[in-house]
Design an enzyme around this catalytic site. Structure first.
Site, PDB file in Angstrom:
ATOM      1  N   ASP A  18     -69.928  92.995  33.981  1.00 29.40           N
ATOM      2  CA  ASP A  18     -68.985  93.127  32.876  1.00 29.40           C
ATOM      3  C   ASP A  18     -69.683  93.881  31.754  1.00 29.40           C
ATOM      4  O   ASP A  18     -70.723  93.432  31.243  1.00 29.40           O
ATOM      5  CB  ASP A  18     -68.523  91.750  32.392  1.00 29.40           C
TER       6      ASP A  18
ATOM      7  N   GLU B  40     -65.859  97.375  36.453  1.00 34.69           N
ATOM      8  CA  GLU B  40     -64.510  97.729  36.009  1.00 34.69           C
ATOM      9  C   GLU B  40     -64.351  99.244  35.919  1.00 34.69           C
ATOM     10  O   GLU B  40     -65.280  99.953  35.508  1.00 34.69           O
ATOM     11  CB  GLU B  40     -64.224  97.106  34.644  1.00 34.69           C
TER      12      GLU B  40
ATOM     13  N   CYS C  43     -59.072  82.370  34.655  1.00 35.64           N
ATOM     14  CA  CYS C  43     -60.023  81.285  34.871  1.00 35.64           C
ATOM     15  C   CYS C  43     -60.555  81.365  36.304  1.00 35.64           C
ATOM     16  O   CYS C  43     -59.763  81.388  37.253  1.00 35.64           O
ATOM     17  CB  CYS C  43     -59.358  79.928  34.628  1.00 35.64           C
TER      18      CYS C  43
ATOM     19  N   CYS D  26     -59.315  77.784  38.305  1.00 33.76           N
ATOM     20  CA  CYS D  26     -57.919  77.492  38.652  1.00 33.76           C
ATOM     21  C   CYS D  26     -57.028  78.731  38.690  1.00 33.76           C
ATOM     22  O   CYS D  26     -55.815  78.606  38.915  1.00 33.76           O
ATOM     23  CB  CYS D  26     -57.338  76.471  37.676  1.00 33.76           C
TER      24      CYS D  26
ATOM     25  N   CYS E 203     -60.708  77.373  29.464  1.00 36.42           N
ATOM     26  CA  CYS E 203     -59.400  77.358  30.116  1.00 36.42           C
ATOM     27  C   CYS E 203     -58.537  76.261  29.509  1.00 36.42           C
ATOM     28  O   CYS E 203     -58.980  75.106  29.363  1.00 36.42           O
ATOM     29  CB  CYS E 203     -59.575  77.139  31.619  1.00 36.42           C
TER      30      CYS E 203
ATOM     31  N   CYS F  85     -57.506  73.693  33.044  1.00 31.28           N
ATOM     32  CA  CYS F  85     -58.497  72.830  33.704  1.00 31.28           C
ATOM     33  C   CYS F  85     -59.678  72.491  32.814  1.00 31.28           C
ATOM     34  O   CYS F  85     -60.513  71.657  33.189  1.00 31.28           O
ATOM     35  CB  CYS F  85     -58.992  73.481  34.999  1.00 31.28           C
TER      36      CYS F  85
ATOM     37  N   ASP G  89     -68.321  86.712  28.819  1.00 30.25           N
ATOM     38  CA  ASP G  89     -68.752  87.894  29.564  1.00 30.25           C
ATOM     39  C   ASP G  89     -69.097  87.538  31.012  1.00 30.25           C
ATOM     40  O   ASP G  89     -68.807  88.305  31.937  1.00 30.25           O
ATOM     41  CB  ASP G  89     -69.958  88.539  28.881  1.00 30.25           C
TER      42      ASP G  89
END
Length: 404
Positions: free
Chosen positions: A184, A268, A335, A338, A354, A357, A364
């Protein structure tokens, strides 16, 4: 497999050789601009564009002409390569890969290329090389040139001459080492890996920003094209060169460390041009928080994300690995426990929490984990698609036999 690699060194020419290098670069620039002007004139007259062979015939006439007989002082091959660059620029324009070719200006990207390796002699023991119509030139021999020389490019940057020697050699297919990792990219952390490690940003431009500002202010007070103006301009160029060299060194070291220890890297597919767009807006619809966005754009461009991705691509190929590009949508909002996607999961720049959950982690690293999962999914889709293409002809044959 064949590996093409370039080795760049700083030249150490004497005074006469410096003048010759400037003359060679100016001759190549003149030939390029003359060829471009001729192509434009033929287009306006409704005539067909000349190819590379036709331009080379005209180059022979230009060298024989009394007005441009000084072109004979430059080696012929670099002049022909300037016309080949023009032909390539037109091909890229018609293929919609670049804009229309522009005329070259003195002092901007001055370079010329020797395409024939038979004319080049390399003497690494004495740190010198032989170039046609230039003789033996010394260079800073900082590393060993490996492979067979294919071509050589001489360029001018910040008042210094450099030579880039492109080589080709045959190597065995390397075996990848390590596992898969997601990366990232950011501003606070330059690169965060899915295994928890991260690389702090260098921010070379921000480090030299104060010195650059003073240099530019001093340059603005000088009379243009005066001796003091040229000295002040050279100081600003040296600062820019120092910024670029520091950034490239950091990117090379980081990309080398990652490519040597991982077989697959997922990253990315960021559109840096869109991310760094100005928020100024227009008169009818003025932008908001323009100053803050300007600072963010400066920080984004200071990282060198596109160059880092380019270096990762070819270095992973050299080490037998692969680079996987994944879409950046929701990588920082999903997340990993979940799969819940919400902008409320990341209320701050640093922490991810999150709302479903309760999973908490560095934001990052969460993005790097999601990037790795997206890379695995893309690889699985490519493999299943290839298997499906291989199976479809057999199934079609079976259906044809049943129908018969």
């Amino acid at each position: 497999m064949k590996r093409w690699q370039a080795f760049k060194f700083e030249l150490r020419p004497n005074g006469a050789q410096r003048r010759q290098l400037r003359c060679f670069a100016g001759s190549c620039r003149f030939v390029y601009n003359k060829g471009l002007a001729l192509q434009k004139a033929r287009f306006e007259a409704g005539e067909k564009k000349l190819g590379y062979a036709g331009l080379c015939k005209l180059l022979t006439q230009w060298r024989s002409n009394a007005e441009t007989s000084w072109l004979k002082d430059a080696p012929i091959h670099p002049l022909q390569q300037a016309l080949k660059d023009l032909e390539r620029a037109y091909a890229n324009f018609f293929a919609q890969r670049s804009d229309f070719p522009n005329f070259k200006k003195k002092g901007q990207h001055d370079s010329f290329r020797y395409p024939d390796p038979k004319e080049i002699k390399l003497d690494p023991m004495n740190s010198r090389l032989f170039l046609p119509k230039l003789g033996w030139v010394r260079f800073r021999n900082s590393r060993t040139v490996i492979g067979k020389i294919k071509n050589l490019t001489v360029s001018l940057s910040c008042g210094k001459w450099f030579v880039s020697i492109q080589t080709e050699r045959e190597i065995e297919q390397p075996l990848p080492r390590g596992g898969a990792v997601g990366i990232d990219l950011g501003v606070v952390r330059f690169a965060t890996l899915s295994d928890g490690t991260f690389y702090a940003p260098l921010s070379s431009f921000r480090r030299h920003q104060s010195r650059l500002r003073k240099g530019q202010q001093a340059l603005s007070r000088k009379r243009k094209f005066s001796a003091n103006w040229k000295k002040a301009k050279a100081r600003v160029q040296r600062i820019y060169a120092r910024i670029g060299n520091a950034r490239r060194d950091y990117l090379h070291k980081t990309s080398t460390a990652i490519s040597q220890n991982h077989a697959m890297v997922c990253i990315e597919n960021l559109q840096v041009r869109n991310l760094s767009k100005s928020a100024r807006g227009s008169i009818e619809t003025p932008g908001q928080r323009v100053r803050a966005k300007s600072g963010l754009n400066k920080s984004i461009l200071d990282q060198g994300w596109a160059e880092f991705r380019r270096q990762l691509g070819y270095k992973l190929g050299w080490n037998g690995g692969s680079l996987i590009l994944v879409p950046p949508q929701n990588t920082s909002r999903r997340c990993p426990e979940c799969d819940h996607v919400s902008a409320q999961n990341r209320l701050t720049q640093e922490r991810f929490a999150c709302i479903v959950c309760g999973f908490e982690e560095n934001a990052d690293r969460v993005g790097a984990i999601n990037i790795l999962r997206a890379g695995h999914a893309r690889c699985a889709c490519q493999v299943s698609g290839a298997d499906r293409q291989q199976q479809e002809p057999a199934e079609a044959i079976q259906e044809h036999l049943r129908a018969a």
